[in-house]
Scaffold this active site. Structure first.
Site: not given
Ligand code: GLN
Length: 218
Positions: A199, A103, A137
């Site tokens: 993840h 990520c 998101r």
């Molecule tokens: N900050 C980044 C995003 O939201 C990475 C998020 C993450 O590593 N889970 O895209």
């Protein structure tokens, strides 16, 4: 007397770097290091883990580098240090060091991540991709189809990632959003460098993939 053939024994010890464990380590990404170490130990491979943070040197004999996800703020905190390590990391990439970036670190192994607020966080350009923060998101459990089998995990990012060449994707999305929620691509692989939004931790949930990384490292 017959001449004896010299056989080089396979490497039985590995040096692993956990990159930025303080700033870039969410949703249990630390478990990737634990899973790799455990599966290596079960095969009699000794693993030395180095926690490499801001200002710390990268060990010269590194075999594997694992990096995790983080908030946009965490990415901001490590960006300058990452640039100081860029040349050495690129040499390691060329030498075939195995790297797994999740990520937030995946985004910074690309060229750049532009946050929704317009801040440009420079990456190191090891992976041919760019990421731009979106207003939605992408959250939830994921299933990705990859050459290493079905990979299950969890994603949570606003970053929308576009690969220069979609054929370099790590896999295709069966469930979830992957790189951008649009083109069905997930992650990226170039040589021994793997980047993914998964993840999970991905190496705990997908032992067949862990073993593939172990095989490559050995
Ligand atoms: N900050 C980044 C995003 O939201 C990475 C998020 C993450 O590593 N889970 O895209």
């Amino acid at each position: 007397m017959s001449k004896q053939k010299t056989v080089t024994a396979p490497k039985r010890s590995l040096t692993i770097v956990h990159l930025y464990p303080k700033e870039m380590n969410i949703y249990g990404d630390n478990g990737n290091v634990l899973a790799f170490k455990k599966r290596a130990a079960w095969r009699g491979v000794d693993v030395q883990v180095y926690l490499v943070g801001v200002g710390d040197p990268l060990p010269g004999d590194t075999d594997v580098i694992i990096g995790g996800g983080g908030q946009d703020a965490g990415q901001g905190l490590i960006q300058a240090d990452l640039q100081t390590k860029a040349t050495q990391l690129k040499t390691m990439v060329a030498d075939g060091v195995v790297m797994l970036m999740i990520c937030g670190m995946y985004q910074l192994f690309g060229r750049s991540f532009t946050t929704i607020g317009g801040e440009v966080i420079q990456g190191i350009g090891v992976l041919p991709l760019e990421t731009v923060g979106g207003d939605t998101r992408m959250i939830g459990n994921t299933v990705y189809d990859t050459p290493y089998g079905e990979i299950v995990g969890y994603e949570n990012h606003s970053g929308i990632t576009t690969l220069d060449d979609p054929s370099l994707a790590f896999g295709t999305v069966t469930q979830g959003d992957g790189n951008n929620g649009q083109d069905g691509t997930e992650g990226c692989r170039v040589g021994n460098v793997f980047g993914t939004y998964s993840h999970g931790p991905v190496l705990v949930k997908n032992p067949q993939f862990t073993d593939e990384l172990l095989r490559l490292a050995l």
